[in-house]
Design an enzyme around this catalytic site. Structure first.
Site, mmCIF file in Angstrom:
data_model
loop_
_atom_site.group_PDB
_atom_site.id
_atom_site.type_symbol
_atom_site.label_atom_id
_atom_site.label_comp_id
_atom_site.label_asym_id
_atom_site.label_seq_id
_atom_site.Cartn_x
_atom_site.Cartn_y
_atom_site.Cartn_z
ATOM 1 N N SER A 49 0.832 -1.203 0.000
ATOM 2 C CA SER A 49 0.000 0.000 0.000
ATOM 3 C C SER A 49 0.868 1.256 0.000
ATOM 4 O O SER A 49 1.657 1.461 -0.910
ATOM 5 C CB SER A 49 -0.950 -0.051 1.208
ATOM 6 O OG SER A 49 -1.988 0.888 1.080
ATOM 7 N N ASP A 209 -5.722 -3.902 -1.977
ATOM 8 C CA ASP A 209 -4.660 -3.559 -1.032
ATOM 9 C C ASP A 209 -3.957 -4.811 -0.499
ATOM 10 O O ASP A 209 -4.594 -5.711 0.050
ATOM 11 C CB ASP A 209 -5.285 -2.779 0.128
ATOM 12 C CG ASP A 209 -4.256 -2.070 0.989
ATOM 13 O OD1 ASP A 209 -3.180 -2.643 1.219
ATOM 14 O OD2 ASP A 209 -4.532 -0.945 1.443
#
Length: 341
Positions: A49, A209
């Site tokens: 991320s 993610d």
């Protein structure tokens, strides 16, 4: 990839760095990296991320000073793209129903692509490793990015999983696409789409993610044999070191129960590693409790505080870090409860 210059560059030793995800808290990673790169020479860098964003820029050749300027001048609110930003909660709910995410994520993707292009980086072919011969079982690239493949319910570590799990030549894979996928906060940004090669059935994958499955992949560069590693991997985690009692959170009502269920599903995998002393001892723990990961309206004061906390945490870590001592205690050939996996 040396970051800030030091007086005696020959005295610097090699390290790999793994950066945890944390949305806008990523500015704290930059503060920590500044101190780590002042003391060591960065060879490889990985992240999830926000950690993947910082990692990609470092791998592309951004100095720490350049990275600081980019992150400090960044308008995080500009990443909230698409019509949903203009219609409040109703618009956000409709965007999630129609597109599986409040914001498109195109602005984020464009920003990443343009920053990499400034260093002439497009595909992973542009990120070859500088140092060879370390038999870890990972491909010869400076960068590794963690992504969650929810179509098949598995973690992808890119570029090393491109060939076997996606049927794609990693040399041709776009770096910005991988980083954008890793930063696809569920329901906040629309998931990324990826087409596998013919050997994998030309499937259309949905990627989100990487933190969903591994927000802190501190073992990503660890050797796959029992030989001593030539240099350490140091992790940067966007939370303070906590005991089991400090990790306790109540679940007294349905809302708290839902939060704790989600937190457990996301964090349990990494917590197995973090609870081990050999992992804790190679990790920089940064206090970021004052800021939420999705606070894209973060103030300059909050940004400065996160950055300062990252620097301070890394300085404290470096004051006591001793790689030979760690290696003697934590090498895989050592038996005992503290030996790493």
């Amino acid at each position: 990839m040396d970051g800030n210059a030091v007086t005696d560059a020959s005295a610097k030793t090699n390290i790999d760095i793994v950066l945890e995800g944390g949305g806008v808290k990523g500015i704290a990673l930059v503060g920590a990296v500044r101190e780590l790169c002042a003391a060591h020479t960065l060879q490889r860098v990985a992240g999830t991320s926000a950690g993947a964003i910082v990692a990609a820029l470092l791998a592309a050749g951004y100095t720490v000073a350049e990275l600081e300027r980019e992150m400090r001048s960044l308008d995080f609110a500009s990443f909230q793209d698409g019509p949903a930003r203009h219609f409040g909660m109703a618009g956000a709910a409709l965007a999630v129903l129609l597109h599986n995410g409040v914001f498109k994520g195109d602005a984020l993707h464009t920003w990443i692509r343009e920053r990499l292009a400034e260093k002439n980086v497009t595909t992973f072919r542009d990120l070859p490793r500088q140092e060879e011969g370390d038999d870890t079982g990972t491909p010869p690239y400076k960068l590794a990015v963690v992504v969650s493949d929810i179509s098949r319910g598995r973690e992808l570590r890119l570029p090393q999983d491109y060939q076997a799990l996606c049927g794609v030549d990693p040399d041709t894979a776009n770096v910005a696409d991988a980083v954008r996928a890793s930063a696809s906060i569920p329901f906040y940004f629309r998931p990324a789409k990826f087409r596998t090669g013919p050997s994998q059935g030309s499937q259309r994958l949905t990627l989100v993610d990487g933190g969903l499955l591994s927000n802190f992949p501190v073992d990503i560069f660890d050797r796959q044999d029992t030989k001593p590693r030539r240099w350490p991997t140091i992790g940067v985690k966007l939370s303070m070191r906590r005991t089991l009692s400090q990790q306790w959170q109540p679940a007294r009502n349905p809302v708290e129960l839902a939060r704790r269920l989600m937190a457990t599903m996301i964090g349990a995998h990494d917590q197995l590693h973090v609870d081990q002393s050999c992992v804790q001892d190679r990790t920089v723990f940064v206090d970021t409790t004052a800021v939420r990961s999705t606070d894209f309206r973060i103030t300059q004061e909050q940004t400065a505080k996160l950055y300062a906390n990252g620097r301070s945490a890394a300085q404290q870590f470096l004051a006591t870090w001793d790689f030979p001592q760690w290696l003697d205690r934590c090498h895989p050939s050592r038996s005992g409860p503290d030996a790493p996996p």
